[in-house]
Each structure stands twice: as structure tokens, then as C-alpha cells.
Design a protein around this motif. Structure first.
Motif, PDB file in Angstrom:
ATOM      1  N   MET A   1       0.843  -1.185   0.000  1.00  0.00           N
ATOM      2  CA  MET A   1       0.000   0.000   0.000  1.00  0.00           C
ATOM      3  C   MET A   1       0.889   1.249   0.000  1.00  0.00           C
ATOM      4  O   MET A   1       1.850   1.326   0.754  1.00  0.00           O
ATOM      5  CB  MET A   1      -0.898  -0.025   1.227  1.00  0.00           C
ATOM      6  N   LYS A   2       0.563   2.204  -0.845  1.00  0.00           N
ATOM      7  CA  LYS A   2       1.356   3.423  -0.973  1.00  0.00           C
ATOM      8  C   LYS A   2       1.027   4.418   0.140  1.00  0.00           C
ATOM      9  O   LYS A   2      -0.135   4.594   0.497  1.00  0.00           O
ATOM     10  CB  LYS A   2       1.027   4.083  -2.303  1.00  0.00           C
ATOM     11  N   GLN A   3       2.074   5.027   0.652  1.00  0.00           N
ATOM     12  CA  GLN A   3       1.857   6.096   1.629  1.00  0.00           C
ATOM     13  C   GLN A   3       1.421   7.352   0.883  1.00  0.00           C
ATOM     14  O   GLN A   3       1.997   7.705  -0.137  1.00  0.00           O
ATOM     15  CB  GLN A   3       3.168   6.394   2.374  1.00  0.00           C
ATOM     16  N   ARG A   4       0.406   8.028   1.405  1.00  0.00           N
ATOM     17  CA  ARG A   4      -0.083   9.253   0.765  1.00  0.00           C
ATOM     18  C   ARG A   4       0.729  10.447   1.252  1.00  0.00           C
ATOM     19  O   ARG A   4       0.979  10.599   2.452  1.00  0.00           O
ATOM     20  CB  ARG A   4      -1.540   9.452   1.123  1.00  0.00           C
ATOM     21  N   LYS A   5       1.154  11.297   0.342  1.00  0.00           N
ATOM     22  CA  LYS A   5       1.916  12.488   0.716  1.00  0.00           C
ATOM     23  C   LYS A   5       0.985  13.484   1.403  1.00  0.00           C
ATOM     24  O   LYS A   5      -0.191  13.593   1.049  1.00  0.00           O
ATOM     25  CB  LYS A   5       2.521  13.142  -0.524  1.00  0.00           C
ATOM     26  N   PRO A   6       1.518  14.240   2.374  1.00  0.00           N
ATOM     27  CA  PRO A   6       0.670  15.272   3.005  1.00  0.00           C
ATOM     28  C   PRO A   6       0.312  16.356   1.986  1.00  0.00           C
ATOM     29  O   PRO A   6       1.100  16.690   1.120  1.00  0.00           O
ATOM     30  CB  PRO A   6       1.537  15.852   4.115  1.00  0.00           C
ATOM     31  N   ASP A   7      -0.873  16.864   2.095  1.00  0.00           N
ATOM     32  CA  ASP A   7      -1.289  17.937   1.189  1.00  0.00           C
ATOM     33  C   ASP A   7      -0.461  19.183   1.435  1.00  0.00           C
ATOM     34  O   ASP A   7      -0.024  19.459   2.564  1.00  0.00           O
ATOM     35  CB  ASP A   7      -2.765  18.255   1.400  1.00  0.00           C
ATOM     36  N   LEU A   8      -0.275  19.941   0.382  1.00  0.00           N
ATOM     37  CA  LEU A   8       0.483  21.186   0.482  1.00  0.00           C
ATOM     38  C   LEU A   8      -0.179  22.148   1.477  1.00  0.00           C
ATOM     39  O   LEU A   8       0.511  22.867   2.208  1.00  0.00           O
ATOM     40  CB  LEU A   8       0.570  21.832  -0.903  1.00  0.00           C
ATOM     41  N   LEU A   9      -1.499  22.146   1.540  1.00  0.00           N
ATOM     42  CA  LEU A   9      -2.213  23.035   2.463  1.00  0.00           C
ATOM     43  C   LEU A   9      -1.861  22.728   3.918  1.00  0.00           C
ATOM     44  O   LEU A   9      -1.660  23.647   4.719  1.00  0.00           O
ATOM     45  CB  LEU A   9      -3.721  22.891   2.240  1.00  0.00           C
ATOM     46  N   TRP A  10      -1.762  21.439   4.272  1.00  0.00           N
ATOM     47  CA  TRP A  10      -1.403  21.068   5.645  1.00  0.00           C
ATOM     48  C   TRP A  10       0.019  21.492   5.957  1.00  0.00           C
ATOM     49  O   TRP A  10       0.318  21.947   7.073  1.00  0.00           O
ATOM     50  CB  TRP A  10      -1.553  19.566   5.858  1.00  0.00           C
ATOM     51  N   ILE A  11       0.920  21.350   4.989  1.00  0.00           N
ATOM     52  CA  ILE A  11       2.310  21.759   5.204  1.00  0.00           C
ATOM     53  C   ILE A  11       2.388  23.272   5.430  1.00  0.00           C
ATOM     54  O   ILE A  11       3.049  23.744   6.352  1.00  0.00           O
ATOM     55  CB  ILE A  11       3.189  21.341   4.004  1.00  0.00           C
ATOM     56  N   LEU A  12       1.687  24.027   4.599  1.00  0.00           N
ATOM     57  CA  LEU A  12       1.690  25.484   4.755  1.00  0.00           C
ATOM     58  C   LEU A  12       1.049  25.906   6.077  1.00  0.00           C
ATOM     59  O   LEU A  12       1.532  26.833   6.737  1.00  0.00           O
ATOM     60  CB  LEU A  12       0.963  26.139   3.579  1.00  0.00           C
ATOM     61  N   ALA A  13      -0.025  25.241   6.470  1.00  0.00           N
ATOM     62  CA  ALA A  13      -0.679  25.563   7.740  1.00  0.00           C
ATOM     63  C   ALA A  13       0.258  25.276   8.912  1.00  0.00           C
ATOM     64  O   ALA A  13       0.327  26.056   9.871  1.00  0.00           O
ATOM     65  CB  ALA A  13      -1.967  24.767   7.885  1.00  0.00           C
ATOM     66  N   PHE A  14       0.997  24.177   8.835  1.00  0.00           N
ATOM     67  CA  PHE A  14       1.943  23.839   9.901  1.00  0.00           C
ATOM     68  C   PHE A  14       3.063  24.874   9.992  1.00  0.00           C
ATOM     69  O   PHE A  14       3.404  25.340  11.082  1.00  0.00           O
ATOM     70  CB  PHE A  14       2.534  22.448   9.644  1.00  0.00           C
ATOM     71  N   ILE A  15       3.607  25.272   8.839  1.00  0.00           N
ATOM     72  CA  ILE A  15       4.684  26.270   8.831  1.00  0.00           C
ATOM     73  C   ILE A  15       4.174  27.614   9.353  1.00  0.00           C
ATOM     74  O   ILE A  15       4.854  28.286  10.137  1.00  0.00           O
ATOM     75  CB  ILE A  15       5.272  26.409   7.414  1.00  0.00           C
ATOM     76  N   PHE A  16       2.974  28.001   8.942  1.00  0.00           N
ATOM     77  CA  PHE A  16       2.392  29.256   9.417  1.00  0.00           C
ATOM     78  C   PHE A  16       2.180  29.219  10.931  1.00  0.00           C
ATOM     79  O   PHE A  16       2.517  30.168  11.644  1.00  0.00           O
ATOM     80  CB  PHE A  16       1.064  29.519   8.700  1.00  0.00           C
ATOM     81  N   GLY A  17       1.630  28.121  11.438  1.00  0.00           N
ATOM     82  CA  GLY A  17       1.408  27.989  12.879  1.00  0.00           C
ATOM     83  C   GLY A  17       2.710  28.016  13.658  1.00  0.00           C
ATOM     84  O   GLY A  17       2.799  28.654  14.712  1.00  0.00           O
ATOM     85  N   LEU A  18       3.713  27.355  13.128  1.00  0.00           N
ATOM     86  CA  LEU A  18       5.022  27.363  13.785  1.00  0.00           C
ATOM     87  C   LEU A  18       5.599  28.774  13.820  1.00  0.00           C
ATOM     88  O   LEU A  18       6.177  29.201  14.820  1.00  0.00           O
ATOM     89  CB  LEU A  18       5.963  26.417  13.041  1.00  0.00           C
ATOM     90  N   GLY A  19       5.404  29.523  12.748  1.00  0.00           N
ATOM     91  CA  GLY A  19       5.870  30.912  12.707  1.00  0.00           C
ATOM     92  C   GLY A  19       5.143  31.787  13.710  1.00  0.00           C
ATOM     93  O   GLY A  19       5.757  32.634  14.364  1.00  0.00           O
ATOM     94  N   VAL A  20       3.842  31.590  13.846  1.00  0.00           N
ATOM     95  CA  VAL A  20       3.067  32.382  14.815  1.00  0.00           C
ATOM     96  C   VAL A  20       3.531  32.095  16.238  1.00  0.00           C
ATOM     97  O   VAL A  20       3.751  33.014  17.040  1.00  0.00           O
ATOM     98  CB  VAL A  20       1.554  32.094  14.658  1.00  0.00           C
TER      99      VAL A  20
END
Length: 51
Positions: A1-20
């Protein structure tokens, strides 16, 4: 079974939250540092200008 890559939106949300969180923490440290410096600074009446 293939692992699904995280969506770009989740990555951006995580980076934004980390910055805040990082910015809030840095501002808190900066304000505490300024408050401590302000409270430790002696007030010299000879240096104040009276008009």
C-alpha cells in the motif's frame, strides 16, 4: 500500500502555525528583556532636562 503524501495546504498551515508560535515566544522574551532593563536603569536627576 502506498503512503499518501501530506497535502500542500497542511504543510503550509503547519509552517504558518510554527511561525506564529515562534514570533509570539520571541516577542515575549523581548518584552521581558526590555522590562528588566527598564527597571534596572537608575534614574539620574542630573541627566533629566528641565524646561
Amino acid at each position: 500500500m502506498k503512503q499518501r503524501k501530506p497535502d500542500l495546504l497542511w504543510i503550509l498551515a503547519f509552517i504558518f502555525g510554527l511561525g506564529v508560535v515562534t514570533t509570539g515566544y520571541a516577542q515575549g522574551l523581548w518584552e521581558r528583556k526590555l522590562d528588566a532593563a527598564y527597571q534596572q536603569a537608575p534614574v539620574d536627576p542630573a541627566q533629566q532636562q528641565h524646561r
